[in-house]
Design a protein around this motif. Structure first.
Motif, PDB file in Angstrom:
ATOM      1  N   GLU A   1       0.841  -1.209   0.000  1.00  0.00           N
ATOM      2  CA  GLU A   1       0.000   0.000   0.000  1.00  0.00           C
ATOM      3  C   GLU A   1       0.871   1.251   0.000  1.00  0.00           C
ATOM      4  OE1 GLU A   1      -3.269   0.086  -0.412  1.00  0.00           O
ATOM      5  OE2 GLU A   1      -3.105  -2.107  -0.649  1.00  0.00           O
ATOM      6  N   ASN A   2       1.960   1.243   0.764  1.00  0.00           N
ATOM      7  CA  ASN A   2       2.891   2.375   0.760  1.00  0.00           C
ATOM      8  C   ASN A   2       3.526   2.565  -0.613  1.00  0.00           C
ATOM      9  OD1 ASN A   2       2.408   2.759   3.507  1.00  0.00           O
ATOM     10  ND2 ASN A   2       4.171   1.520   4.128  1.00  0.00           N
ATOM     11  N   ILE A   3       3.856   1.440  -1.256  1.00  0.00           N
ATOM     12  CA  ILE A   3       4.470   1.506  -2.593  1.00  0.00           C
ATOM     13  C   ILE A   3       3.490   2.092  -3.601  1.00  0.00           C
ATOM     14  CG2 ILE A   3       5.318   0.096  -4.503  1.00  0.00           C
ATOM     15  CD1 ILE A   3       6.469  -1.819  -2.354  1.00  0.00           C
TER      16      ILE A   3
ATOM     17  N   VAL B   1       4.109   5.409  -5.811  1.00  0.00           N
ATOM     18  CA  VAL B   1       4.049   5.429  -7.279  1.00  0.00           C
ATOM     19  C   VAL B   1       3.061   6.491  -7.752  1.00  0.00           C
ATOM     20  CG1 VAL B   1       3.366   4.109  -9.326  1.00  0.00           C
ATOM     21  CG2 VAL B   1       4.793   3.040  -7.563  1.00  0.00           C
ATOM     22  N   ASP B   2       1.897   6.578  -7.098  1.00  0.00           N
ATOM     23  CA  ASP B   2       0.905   7.607  -7.461  1.00  0.00           C
ATOM     24  C   ASP B   2       1.496   9.007  -7.330  1.00  0.00           C
ATOM     25  OD1 ASP B   2      -1.060   5.798  -8.103  1.00  0.00           O
ATOM     26  OD2 ASP B   2      -1.982   5.798  -6.101  1.00  0.00           O
ATOM     27  N   LEU B   3       2.240   9.214  -6.245  1.00  0.00           N
ATOM     28  CA  LEU B   3       2.858  10.524  -6.023  1.00  0.00           C
ATOM     29  C   LEU B   3       3.884  10.833  -7.113  1.00  0.00           C
ATOM     30  CD1 LEU B   3       3.259  13.033  -4.268  1.00  0.00           C
ATOM     31  CD2 LEU B   3       4.946  11.717  -2.929  1.00  0.00           C
TER      32      LEU B   3
ATOM     33  N   ASP C   1      12.675  -3.491  -9.300  1.00  0.00           N
ATOM     34  CA  ASP C   1      13.674  -3.681  -8.256  1.00  0.00           C
ATOM     35  C   ASP C   1      13.579  -2.595  -7.182  1.00  0.00           C
ATOM     36  OD1 ASP C   1      16.049  -5.161  -7.322  1.00  0.00           O
ATOM     37  OD2 ASP C   1      17.092  -3.273  -7.707  1.00  0.00           O
ATOM     38  N   SER C   2      13.593  -1.350  -7.588  1.00  0.00           N
ATOM     39  CA  SER C   2      13.669  -0.258  -6.613  1.00  0.00           C
ATOM     40  C   SER C   2      12.356   0.012  -5.900  1.00  0.00           C
ATOM     41  CB  SER C   2      14.157   1.021  -7.303  1.00  0.00           C
ATOM     42  OG  SER C   2      13.253   1.409  -8.331  1.00  0.00           O
ATOM     43  N   TYR C   3      11.212  -0.183  -6.584  1.00  0.00           N
ATOM     44  CA  TYR C   3       9.931   0.152  -5.970  1.00  0.00           C
ATOM     45  C   TYR C   3       9.280  -1.035  -5.254  1.00  0.00           C
ATOM     46  CZ  TYR C   3       9.618   4.823  -7.966  1.00  0.00           C
ATOM     47  OH  TYR C   3       9.843   6.155  -8.259  1.00  0.00           O
TER      48      TYR C   3
END
Length: 612
Positions: free
Chosen positions: A342-344, A348-350, A394-396
């Motif tokens: 959920e944080n990811i 991503v949305d931001l 990988d990063s997200y």
């Protein structure tokens, strides 16, 4: 080696009380007050399979109740073996049931041949017969030739084959216990020793000793010019065992030697090698039936999932938690991962709002982990550079979850004391079923010779630092330094293995998580199938019937069943493609893309019964 049998006595064969037992129990020889006795042991996967058939198939249940000593069920399984449309794994399971049933026939065939010839002991004749029925390929060929319409009785037909097999093998002099020891592959001997309750130390020593005994025995006896071709393989003598012991002792300290062998102290004698080889033969003869891999309905269905390389990361996904014995942390990890997802998503949305990412980036995890497309396919569909996709995943996704899991596992805190404890307690006889210990054994084998040797002396031979110092004329401080450096190497190697487990676990979790929405879509699509297709899917996958059984239940022929399964898969695939368009705004049209969707549908169907 113990005096296992009084060879001249043929034990009584106990009766198996019902039809379920007749097709799920195997014969085992044991000793009671130095007399040979026969016991029946249950193969649980066979019993479970019979109970499933009895509960779900009225015709089979009727056969189980018949007072015919199992002949009706035997005919049933023979038809499965002979059936052209029977599945390979169902056919193998049928052969295992028939092998269990014909254990009694093996006994009768061995008893009859023994009454006609005393050249061999009865249990040797029995071994030959059982070897024939548990070689499933040869057994299947014999059953395929059976024709009930010719008036032949199945039991009589098989007993006749077994008697001929015994006589043929004995007549040409092929059967020799030493030939058996020489010919059996390592994996079969290892399995036999483990079944007969030999520990890992003994198994490693026996296999290592047999390696050198085989070399000596082949040259000194089998290929001896004085031995005539076709003769039974001769007995080894003490000189052969002494020569094998010489090679064993010379090679045990080499890096190629198994850890348990090199860690053991003392020299091995020829008498010891002889005893070990006798134990190997006893294990192979006594429990030869158990060297055959058991395959249950449950295992067949669960393992019959077609997953390409990229989707196979779920294998051993629980290795880390199995290793540290913290099953309760799996649920905690799942909760933590879902919260992190959920944080990811919010992150991503931001980034999209800040124009640092494109809207297409939100589709990448669903297409990669959920649908199973490759990064190249996703790049072509979304018009994004392939390297960008890999870095995004990988990063997200993978790195944040990996960091979360590393914080939960706290490997850096417990690895060092675990290695120290293992060296003191379990170095000489490690438990290979324990993943941590198995990883440490592998790390030991990769150490430099100096480090490996000092650990062998300190923890394998239980020498003190002072004794090691005196033996090699080096300072005790240097001995301690080598031990400490070797331990640091082990800790580093174990941490690296744990990192690999954590990485695999994270990838596996992501695959499972993003497939949930895919499976939910397929569940909805199943409800909308045509009635005919839904019926076939229900019997074939939900109730786990074979194609032949499905045809009988629905009063169809084999072609009709296959046609409806094909139509069902097409309908399910088209529904899933529509869902992907509606939810991901992606249209999959290329043949390679459709192949991925077909794999998803097949995988879901194979696991459909789990929703029962």
């Amino acid at each position: 080696m113990s005096n296992f049998f009084i060879k001249d006595s043929i034990p009584r064969l106990p009766e198996r009380s019902n039809n379920i037992d007749r097709f799920s129990m195997y014969l085992m020889l044991d000793d009671c007050n130095e007399r040979m006795v026969i016991q029946w042991k249950c193969r649980l996967h066979l019993k479970r399979n019979l109970e499933l058939y009895e509960a779900e198939d009225p015709q089979f249940a009727k056969l189980c109740r018949q007072q015919d000593k199992g002949r009706g069920i035997a005919e049933y399984w023979v038809k499965v073996v002979q059936s052209a449309i029977g599945e390979v794994k169902s056919r193998k399971l049928a052969l295992e049931h028939l092998a269990a049933y014909f254990e009694s026939t093996c006994y009768q065939a061995a008893k009859k041949v023994r009454s006609q010839s005393s050249d061999r002991t009865w249990d040797e004749y029995l071994y030959i017969a059982r070897k024939m029925v548990y070689n499933l390929d040869n057994f299947a060929k014999a059953l395929e030739k059976y024709d009930k319409s010719q008036g032949a009785n199945l039991d009589t037909y098989i007993q006749d084959i077994l008697e001929k097999t015994i006589k043929s093998e004995v007549t040409v002099g092929k059967f020799s216990r030493w030939r058996l020891l020489y010919k059996k592959p390592d994996k079969d001997l290892k399995s036999a020793l483990e079944i007969t309750k030999h520990g890992q130390l003994q198994v490693s020593q026996y296999l290592f000793a047999r390696k050198y005994f085989k070399q000596v025995y082949l040259i000194n006896k089998v290929q001896n010019p004085d031995r005539q071709a076709g003769q039974k393989w001769p007995l080894p003598d003490l000189a052969d065992f002494n020569e094998a012991a010489k090679y064993y002792n010379a090679e045990k300290s080499f890096p190629s030697a198994p850890h348990e062998v090199s860690a053991s102290s003392g020299m091995v004698t020829g008498e010891k090698i002889k005893q070990w080889m006798e134990n190997c033969i006893e294990a192979l003869q006594k429990y030869s039936v158990n060297s055959i891999n058991a395959v249950s309905i449950e295992f067949v269905k669960e393992s019959d999932i077609e997953i390409k390389a990229e989707e196979s990361n779920e294998i051993d996904s629980y290795s880390f938690w199995d290793a540290v014995e913290c099953e309760d942390l799996i649920n905690r990890t799942d909760v933590a991962f879902r919260s992190e997802i959920e944080n990811i998503k919010a992150k991503v949305d931001l980034r999209i709002q800040q124009r640092k990412l494109q809207i297409h980036h939100k589709k990448i995890p669903n297409l990669y982990y959920g649908v199973g497309l490759t990064q190249t396919q996703i790049a072509n569909i979304l018009g994004i550079n392939q390297g960008n996709i890999g870095r995004h995943l990988d990063s997200y996704y993978e790195v944040p979850l990996l960091e979360k899991l590393a914080a939960i596992s706290q490997a850096n805190e417990w690895v060092k004391p675990s290695v120290s404890r293992w060296l003191v307690k379990d170095y000489a006889s490690p438990l290979h079923s324990d993943l941590i210990q198995a990883a440490l054994v592998e790390a030991i084998n990769k150490l430099t010779p100096e480090y490996r040797e000092v650990l062998q002396l300190r923890y394998g031979h239980n020498l003190t630092e002072n004794q090691i110092s005196a033996r090699y004329c080096i300072m005790e401080r240097e001995v301690n330094q080598r031990i400490n450096e070797a331990q640091i190497c082990l800790e580093s190697a174990l941490l690296k293995v744990i990192e690999e487990w954590l990485d695999k676990y994270v990838k596996s979790w992501l695959y499972r998580f993003y497939k949930l929405s895919i499976y939910s879509a397929l569940n909805s699509a199943l409800a909308n199938l045509s009635t005919d297709c839904k019926e076939v899917v229900n019997y074939r996958y939900y109730l786990r019937r074979t194609e032949e059984q499905t045809a009988v239940q629905l009063n169809l022929n084999g072609n009709q069943v296959n046609e409806r399964i094909y139509l069902a898969k097409i309908q399910l695939r088209d529904s899933l493609l529509k869902w992907i368009v509606e939810n991901l705004d992606v249209s999959l049209e290329k043949e390679s893309e459709l192949a991925k969707v077909n794999i998803l549908v097949q995988e879901w169907l194979q696991n459909l019964y789990k929703s029962n």
